[in-house]
Write an enzyme that holds these catalytic residues in place. Sequence first.
Site, mmCIF file in Angstrom:
data_model
loop_
_atom_site.group_PDB
_atom_site.id
_atom_site.type_symbol
_atom_site.label_atom_id
_atom_site.label_comp_id
_atom_site.label_asym_id
_atom_site.label_seq_id
_atom_site.Cartn_x
_atom_site.Cartn_y
_atom_site.Cartn_z
ATOM 1 N N GLU A 183 -11.115 -1.941 -3.263
ATOM 2 C CA GLU A 183 -10.444 -1.182 -2.201
ATOM 3 C C GLU A 183 -9.305 -0.371 -2.798
ATOM 4 O O GLU A 183 -9.115 -0.330 -4.015
ATOM 5 C CB GLU A 183 -9.912 -2.127 -1.110
ATOM 6 C CG GLU A 183 -8.870 -3.118 -1.579
ATOM 7 C CD GLU A 183 -8.411 -4.059 -0.457
ATOM 8 O OE1 GLU A 183 -9.058 -4.092 0.593
ATOM 9 O OE2 GLU A 183 -7.405 -4.751 -0.666
ATOM 10 N N ASP A 243 0.837 -1.214 0.000
ATOM 11 C CA ASP A 243 0.000 0.000 0.000
ATOM 12 C C ASP A 243 0.871 1.263 0.000
ATOM 13 O O ASP A 243 0.758 2.116 0.881
ATOM 14 C CB ASP A 243 -0.938 0.014 1.207
ATOM 15 C CG ASP A 243 -1.675 -1.295 1.413
ATOM 16 O OD1 ASP A 243 -2.011 -1.936 0.409
ATOM 17 O OD2 ASP A 243 -1.908 -1.665 2.573
#
Length: 397
Positions: A186, A12
Site C-alpha cells: 500500500e 501517511d
Amino acid sequence: MQENQLTFGVHDPTIIEHDGRYFLYSTDTRQPETSGVPIRMSRDLVDWAFIGQALPGVPKEAKEWSNALGLWAPEVIHYGDEYRMYYSASTFGSTKSYIGLATAKTPIGPFKDQGLVVKTSSELCHHNAIDANVVTDKDGNQWLLYGSFFGGLYILPLDKKTGKPCESGFGRRIALRPQSVGTAIEGGFIYYNPDTDYYYLFCSYDSLNDTYNIRVARSRHIDGPYSDCHGYAMDDFTHHPDEIGMKVLGSYQFSGEKVVLAPGHNSIFKRSDNQLFMVHHARRKALSDEFFLNVRKLNWLSNGWPVVSPGLYEKDCKQESLDLAGDWEVISFDKTTDLKKSHAETIKASDYQKNDKNEFYWQGNLVKTWLEIVDGKIRQVFSGMSPEGYGIIAKKF
C-alpha cells in the site's frame, strides 16, 4: 534531537511548500481531534504547529458510501490557481472506499468538496480506492496512483482541467503481492527522476502496525511495468515476495537512540532548492498509536537507485570532500522485517575503493557519504545499497 510533540500522531504524511512555509497534511488519527485532514505548518521542516483542518469532516457523499469516521492519506498538489486535495474515505478491512477531490485557493483552505474521483466495493471490483498519489509524467500528463492490500496498486489517467479521471474504469494494475503475505502492499508514490529518465514507484510492504518497510522499483513508463534492481517485476509471483523491490528502509535502532519502528507510507517532497526528502511515518511501539513524522534527505546513487539519510532532518550544513575510513555504527537491512540494530564497523582505507562519482565500493556495497546535523552537531553519515538490493545506513562514531 528533541522531538516535536506536535509531530506525534502524524500518519501517511505529505508536504508542500508555499511562500517560504511548509504545509503538512496527514491522516485523521484523533491526534489532535479532527475528522477532515489535519494541517500543520513549519518554516524549517523541523518545528511544526497545528493550524487547523482542511474540511469540517467527511464529505456527505464520501461518508454515505464508505461510513468513514475520518479521512485518510491526503494528497495535495498545486495546479493552476488552486490547491487540490485528494482524500480517502474508508474503514479498516473494507474495500467500500472512496477517493474524493476538494479544492482551495490557499494551502490552508477553505477547501470545497468537488466530489468523487474513484470508488470501489466488493461488488464493483477486487481492489481498494485509498492512498491517492497524483503524478505528472514527463510529457505533462497527470495520473492517479492508488490502491492497497486489496488487489494491489493501480494507475489511472486524469484530466488536468478537472482533476478527475479522463477515462472510465479503474485504470491499470502495476503492483501486486501474493496471498501468502496477505497481499500486503500500500501507500504508493511515484517520482520521476529526469537525470535517470525513470519513474520510481515507492510503496510500503507488510503490516503498518509493526513490520512496515519501504520498497522501490522503477520503469521507463509511468504506467509500468515496474521492476527492481534484479529485474523482478512488482507483480512477480515466481520469487519469494520479500525479495521483490529494493528495500530502502525498515525498522532500526542506533545505539543509545530510540527505536524507529515500521517506517512507511512515504511521499517524496522536492524543496524549492531541488533538495529531495522522503516523508513518512514510523512508530515507537508495535500495535500502538505512537507514530510520528519522519523527514529525511533522499539522495541517488550512481547506479540509479535512491538512498535515504540515516537520521531525521534537522537543518542543512556545509559539505566537504570526505573519506570513508574510520569507526562506524552500521545498520544493514535485509528481506526480513525484524528490528535491525546497529553494529560497529572499523573501515580501513584498504577496505574500499572510490569511484569518479564520489562514492565508495565497500564489501560489495555501493555507498555515498556526507555531513549531517545529528542532535545539533555535525556528524558524518553514509547510506548505500547492498548487491542484494537492500539499504544500508550508518553514522560515524
